[in-house]
Design a protein around this motif. Sequence first.
Motif, PDB file in Angstrom:
ATOM      1  N   GLU A  69     -35.330  53.556 -10.185  1.00 48.01           N
ATOM      2  CA  GLU A  69     -35.397  54.854  -9.607  1.00 48.01           C
ATOM      3  C   GLU A  69     -34.134  55.409 -10.419  1.00 48.01           C
ATOM      4  O   GLU A  69     -33.904  56.708 -10.641  1.00 48.01           O
ATOM      5  N   LYS A 116     -34.940  56.445 -13.775  1.00 47.50           N
ATOM      6  CA  LYS A 116     -35.697  57.417 -13.677  1.00 47.50           C
ATOM      7  C   LYS A 116     -34.612  58.832 -13.801  1.00 47.50           C
ATOM      8  O   LYS A 116     -34.657  59.677 -14.412  1.00 47.50           O
ATOM      9  N   SER A 176     -35.401  64.061  -2.601  1.00 41.80           N
ATOM     10  CA  SER A 176     -36.691  64.721  -3.089  1.00 41.80           C
ATOM     11  C   SER A 176     -37.969  63.919  -2.340  1.00 41.80           C
ATOM     12  O   SER A 176     -37.948  62.830  -2.123  1.00 41.80           O
ATOM     13  N   PRO A 177     -39.106  64.684  -2.134  1.00 44.80           N
ATOM     14  CA  PRO A 177     -40.117  64.169  -1.576  1.00 44.80           C
ATOM     15  C   PRO A 177     -40.806  62.812  -2.389  1.00 44.80           C
ATOM     16  O   PRO A 177     -41.198  61.850  -1.834  1.00 44.80           O
ATOM     17  N   GLU A 178     -41.017  62.963  -3.682  1.00 46.49           N
ATOM     18  CA  GLU A 178     -41.226  61.992  -4.578  1.00 46.49           C
ATOM     19  C   GLU A 178     -40.445  60.657  -4.330  1.00 46.49           C
ATOM     20  O   GLU A 178     -40.876  59.547  -3.990  1.00 46.49           O
ATOM     21  N   GLU A 179     -38.907  60.738  -4.059  1.00 46.06           N
ATOM     22  CA  GLU A 179     -38.239  59.397  -4.073  1.00 46.06           C
ATOM     23  C   GLU A 179     -38.648  59.022  -2.696  1.00 46.06           C
ATOM     24  O   GLU A 179     -38.231  57.724  -2.439  1.00 46.06           O
ATOM     25  N   ARG A 210     -40.944  59.038  -0.848  1.00 45.09           N
ATOM     26  CA  ARG A 210     -42.413  58.558  -0.596  1.00 45.09           C
ATOM     27  C   ARG A 210     -42.033  56.869  -1.253  1.00 45.09           C
ATOM     28  O   ARG A 210     -42.336  56.072  -0.726  1.00 45.09           O
ATOM     29  N   ILE A 211     -41.266  56.680  -2.618  1.00 46.82           N
ATOM     30  CA  ILE A 211     -41.173  55.400  -3.188  1.00 46.82           C
ATOM     31  C   ILE A 211     -40.228  54.543  -2.486  1.00 46.82           C
ATOM     32  O   ILE A 211     -40.508  53.309  -1.990  1.00 46.82           O
ATOM     33  N   ALA A 258     -42.882  64.424   2.382  1.00 47.00           N
ATOM     34  CA  ALA A 258     -43.246  63.093   1.657  1.00 47.00           C
ATOM     35  C   ALA A 258     -44.531  62.467   2.681  1.00 47.00           C
ATOM     36  O   ALA A 258     -44.940  61.524   2.201  1.00 47.00           O
ATOM     37  N   ASP A 301     -48.438  61.505   1.830  1.00 46.40           N
ATOM     38  CA  ASP A 301     -48.599  60.475   1.198  1.00 46.40           C
ATOM     39  C   ASP A 301     -49.034  59.506   2.148  1.00 46.40           C
ATOM     40  O   ASP A 301     -48.898  59.179   3.350  1.00 46.40           O
TER      41      ASP A 301
END
Length: 453
Positions: free
Chosen positions: A72, A75, A358-361, A363-364, A378, A381
């Motif tokens: 991450e 990224k 952030s929503p993406e991170e 979730r991960i 988030a 998902d």
Amino acid sequence: MRSRTIEAVAAFALFAIGTVACGKSGNDAPSSPSPSASSAPAAPEPASVTLTYWASNQAPSVEDDEKVLQPELDKFEKQTGIKVKFEVIPWSDLLNRILGATTSGKGPDVLNIGNSWSASLQATGALLPFDDATLARIGGKDRFIPASMSATGAPGQPPASVPLYGLAYGLFYNKRLFADAGVEKPPSTWAELIAVAKKLTDPQSGRYGLAIMGASYSENAHFAFMFGRQHGASIFDGKQPRFDDPQMVSGVKQYIDLLGVHKVVNPSNAEYVNDTQILKDFAAGKAGMLMIQSYAAAAIEQNGLARDAYGVAPVPLPDPLPANGKRVNSHVAGINIAVFEDSKNRDAALRFVEFMTSPEEQRILSAAFNSLPVVTAAYADERFNTENIQVFQKVLAETAESMPMIEETAQFETLVGTAMRDLLAEAASGKAVDDAAIRAKLTKAKQQMASGK
């Protein structure tokens, strides 16, 4: 700011030793720096910036954390050109490392903190306040879960941190042991919990109904807070401790009695400082239930218990609740992310906070660490629509309460949690621990806090 930091840390550090398990837990606090200090646009930074980041240990091992975080951070570097040099710090060391950095001024750019430390660390002046303008730079306050935002600093002041990993307490139970004992569903009241735990307890075979971390002062303090609230206790009146009020005595006794009176906890648990052994015991069928935070799922499965072999339910409440009792079965647990006020890379640090939340991170990272996302978006998902995760979500949203966001909360955790450790040790040795014994320990803790010793 530096002199204020030293004074505040000196008071805080008297009580800041040992392990704090926030993730695996004041009206006259100094005013925050002026808006110009915290929200003014930062000066342009060099094209090549390297941030230092102190991450908390969220996975079963530091090595597991590194495996999750490195891709991450790579990224983030690819997206922004900003490098992140990170260190995963065990919970046993994290608070003392932070306190040392606040006094020396030689801290990281970005760091994780246990959310119950928010007000105490805020009072040092060492963390960047997230005023409205600063919050806007990371996506705004409204995208965060309200419950998680309640544990970010003292009321009436800009938050000293923002949520990163959400956590809540739940009751993990072994489905096979329940079936073997003829228990059809998890207990929903405290009386049912005791009854089920007794059915599961067989000392001759080394199996007990529950496992606890009896020597973890922070874990003990969390249960003192939760069960005290169930009995109507307020641990502070303003900033004056009320540790030995009858309601707090009753709440602490509710926990101590699991070992001393009901004998549904293995006496050896009084020596457990961390969760390593109780998670092994639960996975091995030596403990039928655990009251623990949501992060435990990963370690339970790593220890060999399949995901479909255990269930999760809310920690049971007394029924009926005692007079003035509150429906509280978790504190607002979790880990926050903060920026050091002295960071020379403030703009890059805020971009990193925006990325991590952030929503993406979310979730991960939440999927990897078995935590709860702290931003609403988030939850779209499907990974967070499982039955177990929904239990924790509901607890966090409806029956969790933030630990008091005042400087003195860290002292409460240390003093009351240590008193409970000693009481559990006495119970494990066979000594009767009654109301009078509990009150005496809690009175001593209150006196210690008053004297600063």
